[in-house]
Design an enzyme around this catalytic site. Structure first.
Site, mmCIF file in Angstrom:
data_model
loop_
_atom_site.group_PDB
_atom_site.id
_atom_site.type_symbol
_atom_site.label_atom_id
_atom_site.label_comp_id
_atom_site.label_asym_id
_atom_site.label_seq_id
_atom_site.Cartn_x
_atom_site.Cartn_y
_atom_site.Cartn_z
ATOM 1 N N LYS A 174 0.912 -1.021 -0.017
ATOM 2 C CA LYS A 174 0.076 0.063 0.192
ATOM 3 C C LYS A 174 0.907 1.456 -0.033
ATOM 4 O O LYS A 174 1.403 1.614 0.847
ATOM 5 C CB LYS A 174 -0.995 -0.005 1.291
ATOM 6 C CG LYS A 174 -2.094 1.151 0.905
ATOM 7 C CD LYS A 174 -2.430 1.684 2.064
ATOM 8 C CE LYS A 174 -1.892 2.850 2.602
ATOM 9 N NZ LYS A 174 -1.552 4.123 1.821
ATOM 10 N N GLU A 177 -1.227 7.305 -0.319
ATOM 11 C CA GLU A 177 -2.373 7.471 -1.397
ATOM 12 C C GLU A 177 -2.143 8.731 -2.211
ATOM 13 O O GLU A 177 -2.783 9.072 -3.169
ATOM 14 C CB GLU A 177 -3.779 8.001 -0.482
ATOM 15 C CG GLU A 177 -3.475 8.992 0.626
ATOM 16 C CD GLU A 177 -2.880 8.519 1.983
ATOM 17 O OE1 GLU A 177 -2.101 7.578 1.920
ATOM 18 O OE2 GLU A 177 -3.396 9.034 3.016
ATOM 19 N N GLY A 227 7.247 5.832 7.333
ATOM 20 C CA GLY A 227 6.498 6.775 7.311
ATOM 21 C C GLY A 227 6.841 7.608 8.784
ATOM 22 O O GLY A 227 7.704 7.717 9.412
ATOM 23 N N GLY A 228 5.964 8.265 9.353
ATOM 24 C CA GLY A 228 5.743 9.199 10.463
ATOM 25 C C GLY A 228 5.701 8.365 11.749
ATOM 26 O O GLY A 228 4.955 7.115 11.828
ATOM 27 N N THR A 231 2.042 7.722 13.049
ATOM 28 C CA THR A 231 1.511 6.439 12.340
ATOM 29 C C THR A 231 2.338 5.297 12.853
ATOM 30 O O THR A 231 1.567 4.099 13.057
ATOM 31 C CB THR A 231 1.671 6.614 10.831
ATOM 32 O OG1 THR A 231 0.949 7.875 10.758
ATOM 33 C CG2 THR A 231 0.987 5.646 10.413
ATOM 34 N N GLY A 232 3.424 5.330 13.088
ATOM 35 C CA GLY A 232 4.361 3.987 13.235
ATOM 36 C C GLY A 232 3.980 3.328 14.664
ATOM 37 O O GLY A 232 3.912 2.431 14.905
ATOM 38 N N GLU A 249 10.555 2.128 10.039
ATOM 39 C CA GLU A 249 11.315 3.296 9.733
ATOM 40 C C GLU A 249 10.666 4.783 9.760
ATOM 41 O O GLU A 249 9.874 4.773 8.955
ATOM 42 C CB GLU A 249 12.016 3.151 8.372
ATOM 43 C CG GLU A 249 13.455 3.844 7.994
ATOM 44 C CD GLU A 249 13.447 5.343 7.719
ATOM 45 O OE1 GLU A 249 12.639 6.333 8.241
ATOM 46 O OE2 GLU A 249 14.103 5.713 6.581
ATOM 47 N N CYS A 283 14.109 11.424 4.979
ATOM 48 C CA CYS A 283 14.096 10.881 6.555
ATOM 49 C C CYS A 283 15.390 11.140 7.241
ATOM 50 O O CYS A 283 15.491 11.590 8.578
ATOM 51 C CB CYS A 283 13.616 9.539 6.739
ATOM 52 S SG CYS A 283 14.399 8.659 5.380
ATOM 53 N N GLU A 384 10.131 16.411 13.863
ATOM 54 C CA GLU A 384 10.477 16.259 12.232
ATOM 55 C C GLU A 384 9.404 17.324 11.721
ATOM 56 O O GLU A 384 8.143 16.799 11.434
ATOM 57 C CB GLU A 384 10.277 14.805 11.868
ATOM 58 C CG GLU A 384 10.845 14.632 10.601
ATOM 59 C CD GLU A 384 10.810 13.153 10.154
ATOM 60 O OE1 GLU A 384 9.457 12.576 10.122
ATOM 61 O OE2 GLU A 384 11.543 12.526 9.342
#
Ligand code: TXE
Length: 489
Positions: A174, A177, A227-228, A231-232, A249, A283, A384
């Site tokens: 995925k 989006e 990702g962020g 969300t991680g 990551e 990143c 970040e």
């Protein structure tokens, strides 16, 4: 043709969902694509499960799996121009940079192709008993949910897809989006290279609806996510009830430490690319400049003068050296961090605003920004921002430099600049980060592991550990001449 790829077929979302993709450089409509929901995600997981449990891929000889990855590398090279263009339209990234990404992506497939074909990870264990055959073999983990972000869409996908397939897994991908196109193109290339149906599946859509099922469904054995941080954390919690293997990551807030005895011209130059490359949406961006007090004034003056002169523009503007941010929402987030930094006492040296060039008014541009006199407790230093924002902090000696560099919850990367090799190595070894550059910033090679310490995540991509991440070690013990044990006699 529909854009979801499930069980070897291109299909539309069951609920008829669609999403418009706009270029961040000027807002033009790139395409309208299918938007998956939870039902599509579950169908893709079922297809990957079937292909893992009953399909040919997991038991295909490693040498053949490796050859397929090498064929994919050839196809990526063949289609480089079209892939780079698609990546630039989705991300707003300069075409030349997308081209570099495509070279790196082909190299990544080539590297994992040869690593897979070489095999050699299985081993015989010497038990000291000639009547025992004991060996450790490496098997695929199973069905992998691969969730990727928008800043290096196909690159981050390649870092997961190549080792996952090399190890014999099947997967559901995925992508973000916001940037689906190169993932769609990759599915076509995998098919052309000969990957059996169901081994690779693609769903497009939002994280909460299309992504979340990959982290919760018992049919998925492993989730690899880039990702962020927020969300991680959510993914880690969602994966807990079914105890999935996970690799995360989650970005970084990476220090670039410059000592007064550094090569001055090179250090100034790299301080700029460290943070302003791809508008800071990297990143490993060197977004925190830590500068030795005695060098501060001259160095920051020169960085600011050069930052002011960086030409900004869209992907096909050959004069441009950096481009837009990914979305309006992301630019607002970057602006909020800069505002917060200024409110907390940072000194604005340049940028801090959108460009006033009317030609850029329809894109999500933000000027290269330098905030001086920062302190590590400021949110613009701690979090970040993922934008073209350099914060500057001063240090007086080696110990203070190390303490500041490590004063972050993240630990992805860092740089140290010094003409004193011993000092540079001492600082590098004390930095808590997965990658440390000495007198350089940003380079990586597929042979060397990439990943974070602390809240930058865990697990490694690239290198031998990047393949091992997608393998399970199994100990097989064979008694060559079993006899009665007599234990219960
Ligand atoms: O990322 P998200 P966003 C950082 C950067 C940025 C911040 C937020 O600081 O400002 O993250 O960016 C999918 N279950 N990085 O919101 O949400 C989502 O659809 C399953 C650092 O864009 O992390 C996308 O495919 N999946 C970074 C992917 O996660 C979910 C690169 C990444 O999106 C999900 C990008 C859920 N509940 C941003 N929610 C890096 N490490 O390089 C979202 N997703």
């Amino acid at each position: 043709m529909p854009e979801l790829f499930i069980g070897g077929r291109w299909i539309a979302a069951v609920d008829g969902g669609k999403r418009e993709i706009h270029c961040p450089a000027d807002g033009t409509l790139v395409a309208t694509v299918d938007e998956a929901g939870p039902k599509d995600a579950r169908a893709a997981i079922a297809a990957a499960r079937e292909a893992f449990d009953r399909g040919p891929w997991p038991s295909t000889p490693a040498a053949e799996r490796g050859r397929l990855l090498s064929r994919v590398a050839d196809l990526l090279e063949r289609d480089k121009a079209a892939l780079a263009r698609a990546e630039s339209l989705d991300t707003g990234k300069r075409l030349v940079e997308s081209g570099y990404d495509m070279d790196d992506i082909a190299n990544c497939f080539r590297y994992f192709g040869s690593l897979t074909a070489a095999g050699g990870t299985d081993r015989i264990v010497d038990t000291g008993d000639p009547g025992i055959d004991s060996r450790v073999v490496h098997e695929p983990v199973g069905v992998c949910g691969l969730i990727t972000p928008w800043n290096y869409p196909l690159l981050q996908t390649a870092w997961k897809v190549a080792p996952a397939l090399g190890a014999g897994n099947t997967f559901v991908l995925k992508p973000s989006e916001l940037t689906p196109h190169t993932a769609i193109m990759l599915m076509r290339l995998l098919t052309e290279a000969g990957l059996p149906p169901g081994a690779a599946n693609l769903i497009l859509g939002a994280g909460a609806s299309a992504g979340a099922p990959l982290t919760e469904d018992p049919g998925v054995d492993m989730v690899s996510f880039t990702g962020g941080l927020v969300t991680g954390r959510r993914i880690m919690a969602a994966a807990a009830p079914t105890v999935k293997k996970i690799a995360l990551e989650l970005g970084g807030k990476n220090p670039n430490v410059v000592f007064a005895d550094a090569d001055y011209e090179a250090a100034v130059d790299y301080a700029l690319t460290a943070v302003f490359l791809h508008s800071g949406q990297v990143c490993s961006a060197g977004a925190r400049l830590l500068i030795e007090d005695s060098l501060h004034d001259r160095f920051v003056d020169d960085v600011v003068a050069r930052a002011r002169a960086i030409p900004i523009g869209g992907p096909f503007d050959e004069r441009a050296r950096t481009g837009p941010l990914i979305s309006a929402a992301h630019r607002e987030k970057v602006e909020a961090y800069v505002d917060a930094g200024l409110a907390e006492g940072a000194v604005l040296r340049c940028g801090g605003a959108r460009p006033d060039d009317p030609a850029l008014a329809d894109g999500f541009y933000y000027l290269p920004t330098v905030l001086d006199e920062c302190r590590s407790e400021m949110s613009v230093v701690r979090d970040e921002s993922f934008g073209p924002v350099l914060t500057v902090e001063r240090f007086r000696d080696e110990d203070e430099a190390v303490a500041l560099a490590n004063d972050t919850v993240y630990g992805l990367s860092g740089g140290v600049w010094s003409g004193d090799v011993g000092k540079a190595h001492r600082v590098a070894s004390r930095m808590r980060a997965g990658t440390v550059w000495i007198n350089d910033f940003q380079p990586y090679v597929p042979q060397a592991e990439w990943g974070g310490m602390k809240q930058s995540g865990f697990g490694r991509e690239l290198g031998p550990a990047g393949l091992a991440e997608y393998q399970e070690a199994k100990h097989v013990w064979r008694n060559l001449s079993p006899r009665r044990l007599g234990w219960f006699e």
